[in-house]
Design a protein around this motif. Structure first.
Motif, PDB file in Angstrom:
ATOM      1  N   LEU A 277      61.239 100.057  87.142  1.00 47.66           N
ATOM      2  CA  LEU A 277      62.427 100.204  86.294  1.00 47.66           C
ATOM      3  C   LEU A 277      62.241 101.332  85.280  1.00 47.66           C
TER       4      LEU A 277
ATOM      5  N   TRP B  11      74.414 101.425  94.831  1.00 45.34           N
ATOM      6  CA  TRP B  11      73.496 100.299  94.743  1.00 45.34           C
ATOM      7  C   TRP B  11      73.079  99.751  96.105  1.00 45.34           C
TER       8      TRP B  11
ATOM      9  N   PRO C   9      69.116 100.430  97.280  1.00 45.74           N
ATOM     10  CA  PRO C   9      68.153  99.578  96.570  1.00 45.74           C
ATOM     11  C   PRO C   9      68.273  98.091  96.914  1.00 45.74           C
TER      12      PRO C   9
ATOM     13  N   ALA D 187      65.311  95.806  98.505  1.00 42.53           N
ATOM     14  CA  ALA D 187      64.882  94.557  97.871  1.00 42.53           C
ATOM     15  C   ALA D 187      65.003  93.392  98.850  1.00 42.53           C
TER      16      ALA D 187
ATOM     17  N   LEU E  75      67.480 101.708  91.945  1.00 46.50           N
ATOM     18  CA  LEU E  75      68.644 101.048  91.360  1.00 46.50           C
ATOM     19  C   LEU E  75      68.917 101.559  89.946  1.00 46.50           C
ATOM     20  N   VAL E  76      67.880 101.607  89.115  1.00 44.36           N
ATOM     21  CA  VAL E  76      68.061 102.080  87.740  1.00 44.36           C
ATOM     22  C   VAL E  76      68.438 103.557  87.727  1.00 44.36           C
TER      23      VAL E  76
ATOM     24  N   GLY F 242      59.417  97.304  93.825  1.00 48.62           N
ATOM     25  CA  GLY F 242      59.325  98.276  92.734  1.00 48.62           C
ATOM     26  C   GLY F 242      60.135  99.529  93.027  1.00 48.62           C
TER      27      GLY F 242
ATOM     28  N   GLY G 294      63.764  98.805  92.533  1.00 51.26           N
ATOM     29  CA  GLY G 294      64.096  98.829  91.108  1.00 51.26           C
ATOM     30  C   GLY G 294      64.218 100.247  90.577  1.00 51.26           C
ATOM     31  N   THR G 295      63.302 101.113  91.002  1.00 50.55           N
ATOM     32  CA  THR G 295      63.346 102.521  90.596  1.00 50.55           C
ATOM     33  C   THR G 295      64.665 103.162  91.016  1.00 50.55           C
TER      34      THR G 295
ATOM     35  N   VAL H  75      57.463  95.774  89.102  1.00 51.81           N
ATOM     36  CA  VAL H  75      58.915  95.896  88.928  1.00 51.81           C
ATOM     37  C   VAL H  75      59.231  96.601  87.616  1.00 51.81           C
TER      38      VAL H  75
ATOM     39  N   SER I 158      55.466  91.480  88.645  1.00 53.29           N
ATOM     40  CA  SER I 158      56.312  91.747  87.477  1.00 53.29           C
ATOM     41  C   SER I 158      55.997  93.111  86.870  1.00 53.29           C
TER      42      SER I 158
END
Length: 171
Positions: A71, A34, A37, A41, A135-136, A129, A132-133, A67, A64
Motif C-alpha cells: 500500500l 480496480w 488488482p 487478490a 489498487l492504491v 501485496g 494492494g500496490t 500488504v 500484514s
C-alpha cells in the motif's frame, strides 16, 4: 504447481506494469481501474497456503507487513507519477525517476521482510501485496486525473494553480 503459476503471473504483471508506466500514456478515469488488482487478490486468496501452518501468527504478521508495504509503495508510486492535461483535454500520466526509486525501495523492503521472517511465505503473499500496490496506485492516479479533468486549467500539471506557458513557449 500453483506456486509456479503465481510466480509467473507476478512476473508478467510486474513486467507489463513497469514497461507501460514509464511511457507517457493517456489515462481513462471511466475505466474500471480496480479490476486487475481485485483479480490478483482473488487469485492469491484462493490458495490455502497463504499462511504458514506451523507459524500462523508470525506469518499473518508478515502478510500484514507485506500488504502495508504494498500500500505504501502504491501511494508513493502514484504521488511520484507525473499527471498532466494536454490542450485537447486528455489527461496523461508517466512515471518518473522518483517512481523508480519508490519501486526499488518497495522491492528491498519486501526482500527484507521475507529474509527476516524466516517462515514459509507462499507466493500468494507477494501477489496480495502487489494487488494492494496496484489498487492504491490506480486509485490515487484516477483521483488525480479526475481533479485535473474538472479543473478549467488546460495544459497544467497536477498541483499547478495558475495556467502558465510550457517551457518551450518561454524561449
Amino acid at each position: 504447481m500453483p506456486g509456479l503459476v503465481n510466480a509467473l503471473v507476478i512476473v508478467a504483471v510486474v513486467a507489463l506494469v513497469v514497461v507501460r508506466q514509464f511511457r507517457a500514456r493517456p489515462i481513462d478515469t471511466d475505466r474500471r481501474w480496480w479490476v486487475v488488482p481485485v483479480v490478483l487478490a482473488f487469485l492469491a486468496l484462493r490458495e490455502p497456503g497463504i499462511l504458514d501452518a506451523h507459524h500462523r501468527v508470525g506469518s499473518a504478521v508478515l502478510l500484514s507487513a507485506e500488504v502495508l508495504t504494498g500500500l505504501a509503495t502504491g501511494a508513493g508510486w502514484a504521488w511520484t507519477t507525473r499527471v498532466w492535461t494536454e490542450p485537447d483535454g486528455v489527461v496523461w500520466t508517466k512515471s518518473t525517476k522518483a517512481s523508480a526509486v519508490v519501486w526499488g525501495i518497495g522491492i528491498c523492503l519486501r526482500v527484507g521482510l521475507f529474509a527476516l521472517g524466516g517462515m514459509h511465505q507462499d507466493s500468494s503473499a507477494l501477489m496480495v501485496g502487489l494487488a494492494g500496490t496496484l489498487l492504491v496506485r490506480s486509485g490515487v492516479l484516477a483521483w488525480r486525473a479526475r481533479s485535473l479533468e474538472a479543473s478549467a486549467v488546460q495544459g497544467a500539471a497536477y498541483g499547478d494553480s495558475v495556467a502558465r506557458p510550457a517551457w518551450k513557449e518561454l524561449a
